[in-house]
Design an enzyme around this catalytic site. Structure first.
Site, PDB file in Angstrom:
ATOM      1  N   SER A   1       8.240  -0.160   0.701  1.00  0.00           N
ATOM      2  CA  SER A   1       6.762  -0.110   1.457  1.00  0.00           C
ATOM      3  C   SER A   1       6.089  -1.457   1.178  1.00  0.00           C
ATOM      4  O   SER A   1       6.263  -1.959   0.074  1.00  0.00           O
ATOM      5  CB  SER A   1       5.960   0.932   0.672  1.00  0.00           C
ATOM      6  OG  SER A   1       4.844   1.057   1.148  1.00  0.00           O
ATOM      7  N   GLY A   2       5.781  -2.097   2.110  1.00  0.00           N
ATOM      8  CA  GLY A   2       5.028  -3.381   2.056  1.00  0.00           C
ATOM      9  C   GLY A   2       5.891  -4.407   2.388  1.00  0.00           C
ATOM     10  O   GLY A   2       5.470  -5.672   2.334  1.00  0.00           O
TER      11      GLY A   2
ATOM     12  N   GLU B   1      14.455   3.071  -3.442  1.00  0.00           N
ATOM     13  CA  GLU B   1      13.113   3.030  -4.062  1.00  0.00           C
ATOM     14  C   GLU B   1      13.583   3.657  -5.588  1.00  0.00           C
ATOM     15  O   GLU B   1      14.239   4.707  -5.473  1.00  0.00           O
ATOM     16  CB  GLU B   1      12.120   3.875  -3.299  1.00  0.00           C
ATOM     17  CG  GLU B   1      11.430   3.207  -2.242  1.00  0.00           C
ATOM     18  CD  GLU B   1      10.335   4.136  -1.631  1.00  0.00           C
ATOM     19  OE1 GLU B   1      10.044   5.238  -2.131  1.00  0.00           O
ATOM     20  OE2 GLU B   1       9.561   3.546  -0.769  1.00  0.00           O
TER      21      GLU B   1
ATOM     22  N   GLY C   1      13.938   1.725   2.411  1.00  0.00           N
ATOM     23  CA  GLY C   1      14.795   1.163   1.622  1.00  0.00           C
ATOM     24  C   GLY C   1      14.946   1.656   0.448  1.00  0.00           C
ATOM     25  O   GLY C   1      14.215   2.960   0.033  1.00  0.00           O
TER      26      GLY C   1
ATOM     27  N   ASN D   1       0.975  -1.755   0.344  1.00  0.00           N
ATOM     28  CA  ASN D   1       0.931  -2.090   1.723  1.00  0.00           C
ATOM     29  C   ASN D   1      -0.278  -1.352   2.556  1.00  0.00           C
ATOM     30  O   ASN D   1      -0.551  -0.082   2.157  1.00  0.00           O
ATOM     31  CB  ASN D   1       2.069  -1.529   2.328  1.00  0.00           C
ATOM     32  CG  ASN D   1       2.119  -2.332   3.986  1.00  0.00           C
ATOM     33  OD1 ASN D   1       1.374  -3.082   4.156  1.00  0.00           O
ATOM     34  ND2 ASN D   1       3.169  -1.779   4.737  1.00  0.00           N
TER      35      ASN D   1
ATOM     36  N   SER E   1       1.249   1.185   5.440  1.00  0.00           N
ATOM     37  CA  SER E   1       2.724   1.511   5.115  1.00  0.00           C
ATOM     38  C   SER E   1       3.148   2.818   5.795  1.00  0.00           C
ATOM     39  O   SER E   1       2.493   3.914   5.896  1.00  0.00           O
ATOM     40  CB  SER E   1       2.577   2.028   3.653  1.00  0.00           C
ATOM     41  OG  SER E   1       3.841   2.553   3.076  1.00  0.00           O
ATOM     42  N   SER E   2       4.366   2.752   6.494  1.00  0.00           N
ATOM     43  CA  SER E   2       4.930   3.873   7.123  1.00  0.00           C
ATOM     44  C   SER E   2       5.537   5.049   6.241  1.00  0.00           C
ATOM     45  O   SER E   2       6.192   4.730   5.296  1.00  0.00           O
ATOM     46  CB  SER E   2       6.164   3.462   7.951  1.00  0.00           C
ATOM     47  OG  SER E   2       5.680   2.554   9.002  1.00  0.00           O
TER      48      SER E   2
ATOM     49  N   THR F   1       7.685  -1.809   9.737  1.00  0.00           N
ATOM     50  CA  THR F   1       7.202  -1.508  10.646  1.00  0.00           C
ATOM     51  C   THR F   1       6.958  -2.698  11.726  1.00  0.00           C
ATOM     52  O   THR F   1       7.098  -2.345  13.042  1.00  0.00           O
ATOM     53  CB  THR F   1       5.717  -0.818  10.457  1.00  0.00           C
ATOM     54  OG1 THR F   1       6.137   0.264   9.535  1.00  0.00           O
ATOM     55  CG2 THR F   1       5.093  -0.308  11.550  1.00  0.00           C
TER      56      THR F   1
END
Length: 1385
Positions: free
Chosen positions: A158-159, A435, A433, A207, A210-211, A163
């Protein structure tokens, strides 16, 4: 180990730190004596079996592709990325088939349409790494090479920018594959992004956008490879975010957009307020995002809904459901004792929730506080405690939002559906990805499980490509040891694995986390090396993934996901009148497990389907990296980056590559780079491939360190660094030899000057008198006297020179005064004469105007007289019959008169009808006597009329004969044209009647013949005439002059219809010729020239004063007399502009593909080759390719253009404008390519570019085109080349750059400085501090943020008036024109 080698040693802060070895290392030494970059001396303990990794030469640092590094290991990768990101401001880097994208946390000017078009059609190795290069590679393999379907896998934590990267790939496809329909499908595909981001993205601590779900977008293409639709699949929506957010985080964006729009009229019935008023939006304590306007985003979301065809009633249903979720979160549940809970029926949020979803509030209040337990014998309704009821409420909110999200995605897919069959597709996967957190939930477990599957697929793909490469080059394939993650995948998904045990526990009515965890311990502890039990915990377990160990908490697996889904559920709309409410812990209605599906099993099946799709496509990989956790632009946290590189598989790929032959050079690249290491004997061979083999066998003794392929040489790790060291040593030795020679020459020259000075001094000191031949010493007194004499001479000479200067000045002023007076008097006399001449001209022109008016008046009177005579003749014919009748009745007594007298009497009655009537009534007898007296005079008139009648009859017979002749001629032409064209007869007839439908056989034969010749002339000029072969040895614009002579003849006949028809046919004919030959440069040049000359003829002979003054008296006699053709001149001018733009476009298309190879890639200067290793992504061009375009190719093409334009007689001003446009294109395309190619930004390449620019300037000088301003269009490129060569170290250098580079913008200067790449160790990199210094000096400039030049820009074209020097009477039509039917009038 050699002295002064550099190594990497571990560091707690920077992960790895560079150090230089200060003392030779010998086998068995326990310490390595090194010096850190800060000067610290250190004795570093080493293990002889694991020495510190070596550092690459500086020349290899900052490469576009990590596989181009000679030493491939973690510190080399980390350092290369840091140098590119921090110093060069480059966020993209290749790592073999992977694109590593580092989030800059800053908007960069590298995503415009100009950048997209620059990457379109290019190979990946030809340009700098970019997300557009990956997208182009996927599109090219699908469209241009007809390879199977493609997929782009974008992953990262995330971040990291997943996206945005996915969005840019979709935008690239939408731009390069525009749909030909009016449906704007590509716009709809792009419009799906804002909606899914609104309902699926949220602010997190990492982020701001963030998605919180995975997304696979399948973009469909038709056989023409244009977008026709898309389909979206989603994975793992983070439903828990709906009811819980951590500190400084937000819920999904759509909730805050809705709250920001609560006061709008269309949303007031939802009874919403600010985000701080609702539990589900204020939980994280952060309801706003800096720089984000939620109200404006809401408007954008509504627009994208509308663009996708989702009506306002659907949108309002979505907003109602979202508002209901917010009201549900504010619903108050109170405890009733220890075992029960209740909800107040008057609760406003309860009533609003039920109103929005059309539910019964009593039942809702009951079932939120109770649960139903169904057994085989009975059904029991059991109350729930307050915590259980709150869980049920939150579960309901998550369930509703999950269904709403799925429903929105389904409607988007319906909007993107297409009719017909999908030809190919490109899938874009945007997924989390790997985590790992302190506490990892079921969602992180599923994410890591998905990444294990993707990593396995990636490993297989990498090995497949490696094997194909080795087989293609005939290199023996050897097995390479790599980490196989199949065991951990089996641990998760195999029979009796973690997921199956989880499903089994969820199916039990009383399943708990503790029972499930105990099963895991019993099955895997001490039995599977990838599963561990923490020493100090009984509530978690550890899984060893490919990237790291992950500690999972058991309480986050079963409880939050203890509801089930039907295997084939009926479509559930969130907008139905009833919602099925379930508690957080329902029981099964049926023991049949096949009818139930848990969240884990559902995710596993969707992941399996995804992997099947990816395995059926050609994958392309994008790994997004987050450089720091503070979201600071261009800040590089080595620890965080290294962690992500390990997690995303980049380092594993590097490790695999390092085990084989990571460095690969083509024979041509090797020869060009290392020819300096070759002996004269080796260079004497003709076969470059054999030369490379010979020199390599001499330089590297161990044959196991390299392999010779068919087109490439494969090197083990470190061998390229060794070759670079040899090359650097050779260059250093050559530099020393050159320096030795230069310094010796300088010292000898200095010694000779000193010697000469000493001899001179000795000469004066020993001074010998030439007359007495006696030796005398020069005393101090004599030197003083000599110096004094020199001073006196100086002042005396100065006085004399000043006096002479003053005298000359007075004389010059006097001469100027008399000269200026003479010139002024002469000018006055001239002005006086001109004034008198103007007066004379005024009176003369007035007299001429009056005379012209009188002529026109006489001409009008003649026309009126002719018209009246024609009317009288018609009346004669009408009244002949009436007069004959009355004559028979009244004059029966004069029957003996002759026939001629009888006709005279009739005419007399016509001439005087009213007088005859009165005489007939009163004086019949007297009138008879008058007839007899006047009969002789009337006889003469009768004879005259008889002659006129005979003449008219003769004219009618001639016209009938001409009509017959025309019919015969048309028949003859038809038979002839059947061979040449089947439609010639139709063309002649249709054109005649199209442009003059009033044409009839009653018109004069001259007009009919002219129309026929016009048709034949058009056919010859527009269809049959070819520029080549007829433009030599003829006057420029001869067809244009012929056309104008036809116009002049129509003006001579004063026939407006004929003139209009001819000019229309001419314009249409030119348009047709240009349309049919739109890609033929010679034909376009021919008709541009003739259109221009035709336009000039219409101006020159228009009779207007401003044009006539350039004519000769003879030419002025041929001016048009009757018509003003200014409107037609404007039409012709517009047509000429259209032809010019098409003409320039054809030239640009013919030369554009030569520009980059010739101007940028080809190296004509010997000894300055700038080739460096390129890694896995090879350049498409080769310096030894015989088909490669060179600077000579460009000059030859320019010369062809020039000669063709000259042969066709194109005006010199138009020719200069065309050349200027071409030179602008050459400069812009070269400079744009330079901006996007870091490997070309070197001092040597700047030298080559300036050399190429000098060739272009020489060409301009040779063609006498210096006045075209074409040289000025190359100024930005020239300044960029100078910038590459100039010194870039001190403040004075920065100031000089700012003063000199005036044609480059700040963005462009900074881009070149950041991209500057040394080719040898002797060159220095541009430091970031110097770049910042230049940027600060340029802050005052007011230029745009655009990086690329607009290659589509066209200078405004002007058509100057250039009168023709040729007299129309003297023009001869060559026989090659085949216009023998034309006759000079």
């Amino acid at each position: 180990m050699a002295i002064y080698n550099r190594v990497w040693i571990p560091d707690s802060e920077e992960v790895w730190q560079s150090a230089e070895i200060t003392k030779d290392y010998k086998a068995g030494d326990r310490f390595l004596h090194v010096q850190l970059e800060d000067g610290t001396e250190l004795n570093y303990p080493v293990d002889p079996s694991a020495l510190p990794p070596l550092r690459n030469p500086d020349i290899l640092v900052g490469e576009n592709d990590l596989t181009a590094l000679s030493y491939l290991h973690e510190p080399a990768v980390l350092h290369n990325l840091k140098v590119r990101f921090v110093e060069s401001r480059l966020i993209y880097t290749y790592s073999g088939i992977i694109l590593v994208a580092i989030n800059p946390y800053k908007q960069l000017p590298i995503y415009g349409d100009a950048i997209i078009h620059a990457y379109s059609g290019q190979n990946m190795g030809d340009m700098d790494p970019h997300i557009f290069a990956v997208a182009e590679e996927a599109y090219k393999q699908m469209a241009r090479f007809s390879v199977k379907n493609q997929s782009i896998i974008v992953s990262g934590e995330s971040g990291a920018g997943k996206t945005v990267s996915a969005r840019y790939t979709m935008r690239y496809f939408a731009t390069v594959s525009k749909s030909s329909s009016n449906a704007h499908v590509e716009d709809k595909v792009l419009a799906s992004n804002p909606i899914t981001e609104a309902v699926g993205n949220a602010k997190t601590t990492r982020n701001d956008n963030s998605s919180r779900f995975g997304k696979y977008t399948e973009i469909s293409f038709d056989p023409s490879y244009r977008i026709i639709g898309a389909n979206m699949r989603t994975y793992l929506l983070e439903k828990s975010r709906v009811v819980f957010q951590s500190e400084n985080e937000r819920n999904y964006h759509i909730f805050y957009q809705l709250c920001a729009s609560a006061m709008q009229p269309e949303f007031r019935h939802l009874k919403l307020g600010s985000a701080e008023e609702f539990n589900y939006t204020r939980m994280g304590g952060s309801t706003t995002i800096e720089g984000v306007d939620d109200r404006a985003n809401m408007i954008e979301t509504q627009k994208t809904f509308a663009l996708l065809g989702l009506r306002e009633d659907f949108q309002m249903d979505v907003f109602k459901t979202l508002a209901a979720i917010l009201h549900l979160g504010n619903l108050e549940i109170t405890a009733v004792g220890d075992e029960r809970s209740s909800i107040d029926l008057e609760d406003s949020h309860l009533n609003m929730f039920c109103e929005l979803l059309e539910l019964n509030s009593d039942k809702m209040a009951q079932w939120l506080c109770h649960r139903k337990i169904i057994t085989t014998s009975e059904t029991v309704i059991k109350p729930m405690t307050k915590p259980q009821a709150l869980n049920a409420r939150d579960a309901l909110a998550k369930k509703i939002y999950s269904h709403l999200f799925d429903f929105i995605v389904e409607r988007i897919n319906q909007a993107l559906q297409f009719s017909g069959k999908q030809h190919t597709f490109i899938g874009v996967l945007d997924i989390y990805g790997f985590e790992t957190f302190d506490v990892n939930s079921f969602e992180q477990f599923c994410i890591n499980y998905a990444n294990e599957k993707l990593q396995q697929q990636f490993n297989l793909h990498v090995f497949k490509l490696e094997q194909e490469e080795y087989m293609k080059e005939d290199i023996p394939w050897t097995l390479i040891d790599f980490y196989d993650n199949q065991p951990v995948i089996d641990l998760i998904e195999a029979k009796m694995g973690i997921l199956e045990l989880l499903d089994e526990e969820c199916l039990l009515p009383q399943g708990t986390d503790e029972n499930w965890l105990q099963k895991l311990y019993n099955n895997f502890v001490n039995k599977n090396a990838l599963f561990e039990k923490p020493r100090m915990s009984n509530t978690s377990f550890i899984v060893q993934h490919f990237a790291d160990k992950v500690n999972c908490k058991e309480s986050s697996f079963i409880t939050p996901y203890f509801y089930f889904f039907q295997d084939n559920p009926a479509p559930i709309s969130p907008f139905s009148s009833t919602i099925s409410i379930k508690s957080a812990r329902p029981v099964l209605k049926s023991p049949n497990k096949q009818l139930r599906m848990t969240v884990g099993s559902k995710f596993r099946s969707s992941l399996s389907l995804l992997m099947e799709t990816l395995n059926a496509t050609t994958p392309h990989y994008v790994r997004c990296i987050k450089p720091n956790d503070e979201k600071q632009p261009f800040e590089f946290d080595s620890k965080r980056v290294a962690q992500q590189l390990r997690a995303c598989g980049v380092l594993e790929t590097i490790r695999i590559s390092a085990q084989s032959y990571p460095s690969r050079w083509t024979y041509i690249e090797f020869f060009s780079r290392y020819s300096i290491l070759m002996t004269q004997q080796e260079l004497s061979f003709n076969d470059k491939k054999q030369i490379c083999k010979t020199v390599l066998q001499r330089l590297i003794q161990d044959p196991n360190q390299y392999q010779f392929g068919r087109t490439k040489i494969f090197f083990r790790a470190g061998q390229v660094a060794y070759l670079e060291k040899l090359r650097s040593d050779k260059l250093r030795h050559a530099c020393i030899v050159i320096q030795k020679g230069v310094r010796g020459w300088r010292q000898r020259r200095r010694f000779l000057r000193v010697k000469q000075a000493a001899v001179t001094i000795q000469q004066y000191f020993r001074g010998v008198h030439p007359a007495k031949k006696l030796e005398q010493a020069i005393t101090a007194q004599a030197l003083k006297q000599t110096w004094a004499a020199i001073i006196i001479q100086k002042y005396c000479r100065g006085y004399l020179v000043r006096k002479l200067c003053q005298l000359i000045q007075v004389a010059a002023v006097t001469i100027q005064a008399y000269t200026r007076g003479f010139l002024a008097r002469k000018k006055y006399r001239k002005m006086l004469e001109e004034h008198k001449a103007v007066i004379l001209q005024k009176y003369a022109r007035a007299w001429l105007a009056r005379r012209r008016f009188q002529n026109i008046r006489r001409f009008v009177l003649n026309i009126q007289l002719s018209y009246r005579v024609q009317r009288l003749q018609k009346k004669i014919e009408e009244q002949v019959g009436v007069i004959s009748h009355f004559t028979i009745l009244l004059f029966s007594s004069v029957l003996n008169l002759t026939c001629c007298t009888y006709i005279v009497l009739h005419l007399q009655f016509f001439m005087f009808p009213f007088v005859f009537k009165r005489v007939l009534e009163s004086h019949f007898q007297s009138q008879k006597e008058n007839y007899e007296k006047e009969i002789e005079g009337l006889n003469l008139k009768v004879e005259h009329l008889s002659q006129d009648i005979n003449h008219l009859q003769k004219l009618f017979r001639e016209e009938n004969d001409i009509n017959d002749g025309i019919r015969l001629e048309v028949s003859r032409l038809t038979s002839e044209n059947l061979v040449r064209s089947r439609c010639s007869e139709a063309r002649i007839v249709s054109v005649i009647w199209q442009y003059n439908p009033k044409l009839s056989v009653a018109q004069s034969p001259q007009k009919l013949t002219l129309y026929f010749y016009i048709m034949n002339l058009m056919t010859v000029l527009y269809a049959d005439l070819k520029p080549r072969g007829v433009v030599v040895n003829m006057i420029p614009g001869l067809p244009a002059h012929i056309l104008f002579m036809c116009v002049r003849y129509a003006d001579y006949l004063n026939d407006a219809d004929m003139l209009k028809s001819f000019i229309n046919v001419t314009i249409d004919g030119i348009k047709q010729a240009v349309k049919e030959n739109s890609e033929d440069f010679e034909m376009l040049s021919f008709w541009l020239s003739n259109t221009y000359y035709f336009l000039n003829c219409l101006k020159q002979y228009s009779g207007e004063e401003e044009f006539m003054k350039y004519n000769t008296p003879r030419q002025n006699k041929n001016c048009l007399k009757h018509f003003d053709l200014s409107e037609y001149r404007q039409v012709l001018s517009d047509l000429a502009i259209r032809i010019y733009h098409q003409f320039v476009l054809v030239m640009e298309n013919n030369i554009q593909h030569m520009i980059v190879p010739g101007m940028l890639e080809y190296e004509s200067l010997q000894g300055i080759s700038g080739l460096k290793p390129t890694g896995f992504r090879k350049r498409s061009s080769s310096i030894d390719d015989t088909d490669t375009y060179t600077m000579t190719s460009i000059l030859q093409q320019l010369s062809y253009f020039y000669s063709t334009m000259c042969q066709n007689g194109l005006d010199s001003e138009l020719l200069k404008q065309a050349v200027k446009q071409l030179f602008f294109l050459i400069g812009a395309v070269t400079l744009n390519s330079l901006f996007l190619r870091k490997d070309m930004c070197s001092c040597r390449k700047g030298m080559q570019i300036r050399c190429n620019i000098s060739y272009l300037e020489e060409w301009l000088k040779d063609k006498n085109l210096q006045g075209s301003n074409a040289k000025e269009t190359l100024e930005p490129l020239s300044q960029a080349a100078w910038l590459l060569q100039v010194k870039k170290i001190t403040d004075d250098d920065a100031k000089e750059i700012c003063e000199h580079c005036t044609s480059l913008s700040t963005v462009q200067i900074v881009k070149i400085l950041n991209s500057y790449t040394p080719i040898d160790d002797f060159e220095k990199r541009v430091t970031p501090s110097f770049v910042r210094k230049v940027q600060a000096m340029l802050n005052n400039r007011e230029d745009g943020p655009q990086l690329m030049l607009d290659t589509k820009y066209h200078f405004q074209v002007t058509f100057p008036f250039t009168p023709s020097p040729h007299d129309l009477e003297m023009i001869q039509v060559p026989s090659s024109f085949k216009l023998g039917f034309l006759t000079r009038v």
